[in-house]
Design an enzyme around this catalytic site. Structure first.
Site, PDB file in Angstrom:
ATOM      1  N   THR A  71       0.835  -1.204   0.000  1.00 19.46           N
ATOM      2  CA  THR A  71       0.000   0.000   0.000  1.00 19.46           C
ATOM      3  C   THR A  71       0.871   1.256   0.000  1.00 19.46           C
ATOM      4  OG1 THR A  71      -1.773  -1.150   1.159  1.00 19.46           O
ATOM      5  CG2 THR A  71      -1.763   1.253   1.328  1.00 19.46           C
ATOM      6  N   THR A 237      12.792   5.285  11.167  1.00 15.97           N
ATOM      7  CA  THR A 237      13.703   4.185  11.484  1.00 15.97           C
ATOM      8  C   THR A 237      13.202   2.904  10.828  1.00 15.97           C
ATOM      9  OG1 THR A 237      14.279   5.250  13.558  1.00 15.97           O
ATOM     10  CG2 THR A 237      14.767   2.883  13.388  1.00 15.97           C
ATOM     11  N   CYS A 322     -19.872 -10.139  -4.400  1.00 16.57           N
ATOM     12  CA  CYS A 322     -20.516  -8.913  -3.920  1.00 16.57           C
ATOM     13  C   CYS A 322     -19.836  -8.518  -2.626  1.00 16.57           C
ATOM     14  CB  CYS A 322     -21.995  -9.159  -3.641  1.00 16.57           C
ATOM     15  SG  CYS A 322     -22.930  -9.402  -5.136  1.00 16.57           S
TER      16      CYS A 322
HETATM   17  C1  PLP Z   1      -2.479  -6.250  -5.869  1.00 14.06           C
HETATM   18  C2  PLP Z   1      -2.223  -5.729  -4.483  1.00 14.06           C
HETATM   19  N1  PLP Z   1      -1.685  -4.511  -4.329  1.00 14.06           N
HETATM   20  C3  PLP Z   1      -1.428  -3.996  -3.120  1.00 14.06           C
HETATM   21  C4  PLP Z   1      -1.702  -4.695  -1.968  1.00 14.06           C
HETATM   22  C5  PLP Z   1      -1.408  -4.083  -0.639  1.00 14.06           C
HETATM   23  O1  PLP Z   1      -0.255  -4.655  -0.058  1.00 14.06           O
HETATM   24  P1  PLP Z   1      -0.004  -4.541   1.518  1.00 14.06           P
HETATM   25  O2  PLP Z   1      -0.976  -5.456   2.177  1.00 14.06           O
HETATM   26  O3  PLP Z   1       1.417  -4.980   1.687  1.00 14.06           O
HETATM   27  O4  PLP Z   1      -0.199  -3.120   1.887  1.00 14.06           O
HETATM   28  C6  PLP Z   1      -2.282  -5.965  -2.075  1.00 14.06           C
HETATM   29  C7  PLP Z   1      -2.645  -6.720  -0.856  1.00 14.06           C
HETATM   30  O5  PLP Z   1      -3.638  -7.418  -0.816  1.00 14.06           O
HETATM   31  C8  PLP Z   1      -2.540  -6.495  -3.365  1.00 14.06           C
HETATM   32  O6  PLP Z   1      -3.073  -7.704  -3.522  1.00 14.06           O
END
Ligand code: PLP
Length: 383
Positions: A71, A237, A322
């Site tokens: 993310t 950090t 859904c």
């Molecule tokens: C395609 C995709 N992108 C991004 C993420 C997000 O990764 P993270 O859980 O490390 O933040 C996921 C997690 O499910 C994902 O499947």
């Protein structure tokens, strides 16, 4: 009760080697930025992990910025790039991205950017003519995922990259490769993309660690400002234990990549064979990533099946069924044009190299049993 974990697209269990590496490093408490011997030791461990992740991706260690996961890597790629670049053009993405990309673009749209979301075909693949049309105007950034997390659809990235480069060579290309790393061959530098996001916990590493590949560090401005860690691109950090676990997971994967791919491919085939004769529809494309299978059981609700299987110790996900608000299709199901009944009956089965063929057989047995029980309650046939 046996526990069969088939939700590896959500997260994977830590591998024994990763547990051992993190356990051994637990007493390593020094800050990698400290100049004394202990600090240097911690820094060396972080550098070794960077090398292992870089080797798996086929990139230079200096091109990796450690983050808190996929993310953050996606946010850093898109927002960090737009914060740095001076020009202002279209932003192009697809209709089936993970929320950590979709929501970033929604926010940018609200800030006045023009965002084009490319449609996909019934298999979830980006429609190339729509991309070509989008490139008729100056584009600043294209962000397209490598593998969809709900269906396993693999995007034709080679064609996508060459189509973009042929029309607008300077466009920045970002790939969310979180579901691609270790699941299909993925080498961002060789592919010619500028930015790529990966995450440790999808490859048997720990949660809270990930990385962004950047072919040029001057493409980005940081999202987090402070002590200047990660070459100034991600202050804070370092999550030393998480990074060490990530590095170990990458090392193991690099050693076993071909064997893992073959094994997971076999699990998928066995699972597909076992589904024959049941009234269900495989939604994932035949050429999708081997670790994800989206299957619809029309006439049943995905969430009901999920709970019934969970009661038998088989753990899966509803994936593109859904979701969210009542009766709303997932954005992926909607973009692929699935009807309500098909989408409502979807389950996502996702495998890892730690699953065994015996587990697949057990899961299939439980799926048949649950379908029969529910059909009996609903007064319908499972065939
Ligand atoms: C395609 C995709 N992108 C991004 C993420 C997000 O990764 P993270 O859980 O490390 O933040 C996921 C997690 O499910 C994902 O499947």
């Amino acid at each position: 009760m046996e526990q069969i974990y088939l939700d590896n697209a959500a997260t994977t269990p830590l591998s024994p080697q990763v547990i051992a590496a993190i356990t051994a490093a637990m007493t390593l408490y020094a800050n990698p930025s400290s100049l004394h011997g202990l600090g240097l030791e911690a820094e060396k461990m972080v550098d070794a992990a960077r090398e292992n992740v870089a080797r798996l991706l086929g990139v230079s260690p200096a091109s990796l910025i450690f983050t808190s996961g996929g993310t953050e890597a996606n946010n850093l790629a898109i927002k960090g790039f737009l914060a740095r670049s001076r020009q202002r053009g279209r932003l192009v993405t697809s209709a089936i991205e993970h929320p950590s990309v979709l929501e970033v673009f929604k926010d940018l749209e609200q800030q006045g950017w023009e965002v084009l979301r490319l449609p996909v075909d019934a298999q979830g693949k980006v429609l190339l003519p729509a991309l070509e049309e989008a490139l008729a105007q100056p584009v600043q950034l294209v962000s397209i995922m490598a593998v969809n997390n709900e269906t396993g659809t693999v995007q034709p990235l080679r064609e996508i990259v060459s189509s973009i480069r042929a029309r607008q060579p300077q466009v920045c290309i970002h790939v969310d490769a979180v579901q691609a790393l270790g699941k299909i061959p993925f080498h961002p530098a060789e592919l010619g993309v500028n930015l790529a996001s990966v995450s440790a916990h999808k490859i048997h590493g720990p949660k809270g660690a990930g990385a962004l590949y950047a072919d040029r560090r001057d493409l980005l401005l940081p999202l987090l400002w402070g002590g200047g860690q990660e070459g100034g691109l991600r202050s804070g950090t370092e999550n030393v234990l998480g990074i060490i676990g990530f590095g170990r997971a990458a090392l193991e994967l690099a050693k076993n990549l071909d064997a893992n791919l073959t094994h997971v491919g076999k699990l998928r085939s066995r699972f597909l064979n076992g589904l024959q004769g049941l009234s269900c529809k495989v939604i994932s494309p035949a050429d999708g990533a081997p670790h994800i299978l989206a299957v619809s059981f029309p006439g049943f609700r995905g969430e009901v099946l999920l709970q019934a299987l969970s009661a038998h110790g088989v753990y899966v996900s509803t994936g593109a069924a859904c979701s969210g608000k009542k009766g709303q299709l997932s954005h992926v199901a909607e973009a692929m044009g699935l009807d309500r009944e098909t989408a409502g009956g979807l389950l996502r089965f996702s495998f890892s190299a730690l699953n065994t063929e015996a587990e697949i057989e057990y899961a299939l047995h439980k799926i048949r049993q649950v379908l029969q029980e529910l059909a009996f309650v609903q007064g319908r046939s499972t065939r």
